[in-house]
Design a protein around this motif. Structure first.
Motif, PDB file in Angstrom:
ATOM      1  N   LYS A  78       2.217   2.028  -3.343  1.00  0.00           N
ATOM      2  CA  LYS A  78       1.288   2.633  -4.255  1.00  0.00           C
ATOM      3  C   LYS A  78       1.057   4.189  -3.810  1.00  0.00           C
ATOM      4  O   LYS A  78       0.836   5.078  -4.803  1.00  0.00           O
ATOM      5  CB  LYS A  78      -0.031   2.000  -3.844  1.00  0.00           C
ATOM      6  CG  LYS A  78      -0.128   0.450  -4.527  1.00  0.00           C
ATOM      7  CD  LYS A  78      -1.463   0.046  -4.566  1.00  0.00           C
ATOM      8  CE  LYS A  78      -1.371  -1.825  -4.686  1.00  0.00           C
ATOM      9  NZ  LYS A  78      -2.776  -2.334  -4.266  1.00  0.00           N
ATOM     10  N   GLU A 120       0.583  -1.185   0.049  1.00  0.00           N
ATOM     11  CA  GLU A 120      -0.171   0.058   0.049  1.00  0.00           C
ATOM     12  C   GLU A 120       0.946   1.310   0.138  1.00  0.00           C
ATOM     13  O   GLU A 120       0.744   2.250  -0.815  1.00  0.00           O
ATOM     14  CB  GLU A 120      -0.881  -0.033   1.533  1.00  0.00           C
ATOM     15  CG  GLU A 120      -1.980   0.905   1.148  1.00  0.00           C
ATOM     16  CD  GLU A 120      -2.877   0.871   0.023  1.00  0.00           C
ATOM     17  OE1 GLU A 120      -3.341  -0.213  -0.311  1.00  0.00           O
ATOM     18  OE2 GLU A 120      -3.556   1.942  -0.391  1.00  0.00           O
ATOM     19  N   SER A 171       4.167   3.546   6.429  1.00  0.00           N
ATOM     20  CA  SER A 171       3.079   2.624   6.332  1.00  0.00           C
ATOM     21  C   SER A 171       2.299   2.199   7.752  1.00  0.00           C
ATOM     22  O   SER A 171       2.695   2.563   8.659  1.00  0.00           O
ATOM     23  CB  SER A 171       3.682   1.283   5.752  1.00  0.00           C
ATOM     24  OG  SER A 171       4.261   0.659   6.682  1.00  0.00           O
TER      25      SER A 171
END
Ligand code: ADP
Length: 997
Positions: free
Chosen positions: A332, A329, A343
């Protein structure tokens, strides 16, 4: 007590040890509208007092409900007090989440009510002050400790708190009753009841101490609570801020370290290979070794594939440099934003695969993304930071990522990657204006507020920074603070309670000391006037209070003055009483006298009435009497007017009484007769008394009648002649009879004379033959003696001789003796008859007779007989009489002779001669104690020749006959009264000699 419900309460005043106290008894209350309303208000107030109980601190509430409940107890008694307590305390189930508070809150009115009714304690506050240590506090202890399992500190705090609240409420109730006395009488118009001074002072002193101390305690408690809360919140905040700062710093540091790698990668170009790659790999390895926070460091290309990585091999020795992170994630986001990314929690790839977070930095070249440098960070790093950031070891710090996963936590119960949920089983409430919340465990059945508060915690959740969605949650449990607060509250509660107890004791002592002299004074002055009279009041109390002492002094002076006055009054009273007593005696005497007089008067009245009745009946009787009298009767007044008459008078005159009454003789009779009648009447009035006169009167038959008027004057009440009463006897017949009698008397006298002559002649002539018989009898006797002499010389046979001798010496002399006796008897009788006949012919020579000399002579002449008989003759002083002396001598000689003759052989004879004068004559009495004469024979003895004992004594039975004949001739009377065997009294009544006026 008292009050509207208690209209028929009895307020009894008892004197105990000289102390006057009011004792009011509960009675069946009278349910008036007012009282019922008051009760309803109190019950409602009790409920709402608990409903609106303000929170104090640490879960405590000030329950005001017991104030109205205690008032209800005091006013309406224990039953209604209990009902009020039940209603009031029912709210505590909702308030506290348990029903146990109802127990001690309901026991309170029961205990207080019971104590009020059973003991001498009248102070509701004192009763309540006894309730809490004796029953209330132990009950709370039992329920908190053994039923609800509350900590000891909590139990003690609760116990003390309820205790303080209880006695504070009791004090308020007591003050209300003391200062609002109309409350206890439910507003009835009643005489203001007095309040004992000791109660006033006691309540006041207690109020002075209790209220401020309770207020101070509450303020102090609130302050302590706030202080502790602030402190706690501050520490949470501090822990949070430190944790935030440290975490941010750490992340910045890590980013800074990573940014070096990023710069290096920019220079080397990420796409490079070969030597450049080795440089990159070496830099990565160097960096990883120099900075221990990173678990793995790698550089990736624009597609997310790592091109340099450390550690480069897995546990099996296989190269893990090239790994694809394009699915991550953070890659991205990074690819999209070209910005550094931190994160959320993830499980790292490569060896070993552990939870962690990744910090990625974009490698840019002229604004376009070339690749990225990233490092996975060990969560331990954050754990250390959180551990160090704790201000208070009880703080639980948790670092949570954007998805709510735990990154690191000081709470051992939370592991990385766990889902973090703050206040999962409770309700969050914001505490202050900040972002601190209080997490209260949800309400479960019977979970008291205590336990909920104990299990509650305070939570502060703060976001980390803009580039990350991380947050740090600092949580601290309330229990440790609660314990601290409890300790502090217990301290202040104990202080307040000690203060209250001290105040209680001090107040009681002060009240006692202050009021004791007053009470003593009131005892001493109770019935002061009475006591002053009977004793010398010396036991005056002393007081340190100047005013009271002055008051006592004043009383002492006053009582001394009073005593003196009383003594004077008593003296005066005694004198007065004496006078009253004397006066009463006098009045009583006078009263008795009056009563007696009244009684006498009544008696007199009764007698008068009786006499009046008597008189009336007498008059009636008299009228009847005179009516029944056959002779005419009339009565006149002094004026000669007829006042009344009888029926015979009416018949005699031939007119009715009405025609007679009020008339005079002139109205009723012819003038000549009227004149004669009136004249004789006037003579009678001149010489009042009796008048008897003969006259003639014409009766209704028209014939003249010979009449005798018997008239007598009568007197009025003053003794004055008031008139006359007359009766008329028609003697026409009598006149005729008298004429006949006179005729007969003349005849009788003649006959008597003849008879006496005959008797005289007979007795005189009979004596000569009798003398002959006597003489010849003697001659015959002599002849018989001669015959016997002759017979002695004669020859004859013996039988004849004996017979002739018997005839001559016995039979003939015996016969001669009888003849002689009979002749003598006959002679006696004849001489008696002669005497009797002579008596009739003897002339009477009336003279005044001195009876004393007559009796003296008689006694002298009978001296021999008297002496022979052994008799005693007593002759009293005798009055003279008008009689013939010789004949009187004959009478009394005979009476004395008889007394001697007929004496009793059983006792010596006593003869007494006495006399007594009467208007009609003089009565002589010859009295003896002889044999007496039987009653039935007493008439016979007066007859001629009558003798009662002819053979025992000599006599002819003529003495008394002669005596009666003589007395008759003398115009007197003679009779005998005798009792057989005892006495004999002969009475002789003779005329008294005439005594000229
Ligand atoms: P004599 O005495 O001669 O018998 P009196 O005529 O005197 O006659 O009395 C008549 C009778 O009365 C007496 O026989 C005698 O029984 C009785 N008698 C008269 N005097 C007394 C007397 N004193 N006591 C008792 N009896 C008396």
């Amino acid at each position: 007590m008292g009050g509207a419900l208690l209209k028929d309460n009895v307020v009894e005043v008892r004197v105990l040890m000289g102390e006057v106290r009011l004792v009011e008894h509960w009675r069946r209350p009278a349910y008036t509208v007012k009282s019922v309303l008051l009760l309803a208000i109190l019950v409602a107030a009790g409920f709402f007092g608990n409903y609106f109980a303000p929170g104090l601190f640490t879960g405590f509430n000030f329950l005001f409900g017991s104030i109205p409940v205690l008032l209800a107890v005091h006013i309406f008694g224990v039953r209604w007090g209990f009902v009020a307590g039940l209603v009031a305390s029912s709210w505590t189930i909702v308030l506290f989440g348990h029903p146990y508070a109802m127990v001690w809150l309901c026991c309170e009115p029961l205990f207080v009510g019971w104590l009020l009714s059973k003991s001498r304690l009248r102070n509701i506050f004192l009763c309540d002050a006894l309730y809490w240590p004796l029953l209330g506090a132990p009950l709370i202890w039992i329920f908190f400790q053994y039923v609800m399992h509350v900590s000891i500190l909590g139990t003690i705090a609760a116990m003390l708190m309820y205790w303080v609240i209880g006695i504070t409420n009791a004090l308020i109730a007591s003050l209300l009753l003391t200062y609002l006395p109309r409350l206890s009488t439910a507003g009835e118009q009643e005489t203001q009841r007095s309040i004992p001074i000791h109660l006033l002072i006691f309540n006041l002193l207690m109020a002075i101490v209790v209220f401020p101390s309770v207020i101070v305690m509450i303020l102090n408690g609130k302050d302590a609570e706030q202080r502790h809360l602030d402190e706690m919140l501050g520490s949470i905040d501090d822990s949070s801020r430190i944790a935030l700062y440290e975490t941010k710093l750490k992340l910045q540091k890590q980013q800074a370290v990573l940014s070096e790698l990023m710069h290096l990668s920019e220079q080397l170009e990420v796409k490079a290979s070969g030597e450049q790659f080795n440089h990159l790999q070496m830099a990565v390895e160097l960096l990883q070794k120099s900075y221990a926070d990173f678990q793995a460091i790698y550089v990736g290309d624009v597609n997310g594939n790592s091109i340099a990585r450390f550690p480069s091999r897995d546990k099996h020795g296989r190269s893990i440099i090239r790994m694809d992170y394009s699915d991550r994630e953070y890659f991205k986001v990074l690819k999209e934003t070209h910005s550094p990314v931190i994160s959320n929690m993830l499980v790292t790839r490569g060896a070993p695969a552990i939870p962690g977070v990744v910090i990625a930095m974009p490698i840019l070249s002229n604004g376009s993304l070339q690749g990225y440098a990233a490092a996975s960070v060990k969560t331990d790093v954050f754990s250390d930071i959180l551990m160090k950031a704790r201000i208070n070891p009880q703080h639980l710090l948790t670092l949570v990522d954007g998805t709510g996963k735990v990154i690191a936590s000081t709470n051992n119960a939370l592991a990385p990657l766990d889902t973090f949920a703050s206040c999962a089983k409770g309700t969050m409430t914001r505490v202050t204006s900040g972002s601190i919340y209080r997490c209260m465990p949800n309400q479960t059945a019977l979970m008291p507020l205590w336990q909920r508060a104990q299990k509650s915690s305070y939570i502060l959740t703060s976001p980390l920074a803009n580039e990350t969605s991380w947050s740090i949650s600092v949580e601290t449990p309330f229990a440790p603070y609660q314990r601290l607060l409890f300790k502090e509250h217990i301290k202040s509660l104990l202080t307040v309670l000690s203060l209250n107890m001290l105040a209680l004791v001090t107040s009681l002592s002060i009240t006692r000391r202050l009021t004791a002299p007053l009470r003593r004074l009131s005892q001493v002055t109770t019935d002061l006037p009475d006591r002053l009279l009977h004793e010398n009041v010396k036991a005056w109390p002393k007081s340190r209070v100047t005013e009271i002492d002055q008051l006592i002094d004043n009383f002492r002076v006053m009582s001394a003055a009073l005593r003196q006055k009383f003594q004077e009054i008593t003296q005066v009273n005694e004198n007065l009483e004496l006078r009253v007593e004397e006066r009463t005696k006098e009045i009583t005497l006078a009263n008795e006298e009056l009563q007696r007089e009244i009684a006498e008067r009544k008696l007199t009245e009764r007698q008068r009435d009786y006499l009046t009745d008597e008189l009336v009946s007498h008059v009636q009787f008299l009228q009847t009497l005179i009516n029944t009298m056959p002779n005419p009767v009339y009565y006149k007044d002094l004026a000669g007017r007829y006042q009344g008459c009888n029926r015979a008078f009416e018949e005699c005159l031939g007119i009715s009484r009405l025609e007679i009454v009020g008339k005079s003789v002139n109205d009723l009779f012819p003038p000549t007769m009227a004149w004669e009648y009136d004249k004789s009447d006037q003579e009678l009035f001149k010489r009042p008394g009796v008048q008897v006169c003969e006259s003639q009167m014409h009766f209704a038959d028209g014939q003249p009648h010979a009449v005798i008027f018997y008239k007598a004057t009568y007197q009025d009440i003053q003794g004055q002649t008031a008139g006359l009463v007359g009766t008329i006897v028609d003697i026409s017949e009598r006149k005729k009879a008298e004429t006949e009698r006179d005729h007969l008397m003349v005849e009788l006298k003649q006959k008597n004379k003849e008879l006496e002559g005959i008797v005289y002649v007979a007795s005189h002539d009979l004596r000569s033959p009798l003398v002959n018989v006597q003489g010849f009898s003697r001659k015959l006797g002599k002849s018989c003696s001669d015959l016997i002499k002759i017979m002695a010389d004669l020859e004859m046979d013996e039988a004849t001789r004996a017979m002739v001798e018997s005839i001559a010496s016995e039979n003939i002399p015996k016969a001669l003796k009888y003849i002689t006796g009979s002749v003598e008897k006959m002679d006696g009788l004849l001489s008696g008859l002669l005497r009797l006949s002579r008596l009739g012919r003897a002339a009477i020579c009336f003279d005044t007779i001195d009876m004393n000399s007559i009796l003296a002579k008689i006694v002298a002449s009978m001296a021999y007989q008297i002496e022979t008989a052994g008799a005693r003759v007593e002759v009293g002083q005798l009055g003279p009489c008008l009689a013939d002396g010789e004949q009187v001598t004959q009478i009394f000689s005979n009476l004395l002779d008889n007394a001697i003759k007929y004496r009793s052989p059983e006792r010596p004879l006593f003869v007494k001669v006495s006399s007594e004068e009467f208007p009609e004559g003089i009565r002589y009495c010859v009295e003896d104690n002889g044999i007496g004469i039987p009653r039935d024979q007493q008439d016979k003895i007066w007859e001629v020749f009558q003798r009662l004992n002819p053979y025992e004594t000599q006599g002819e039975g003529l003495g008394l006959t002669l005596a009666r004949r003589i007395v008759d001739r003398l115009g007197g009377s003679i009779w005998v009264e005798s009792e057989i065997g005892i006495e004999c009294r002969f009475y002789v009544v003779l005329p008294k000699p005439y005594v000229p006026d």
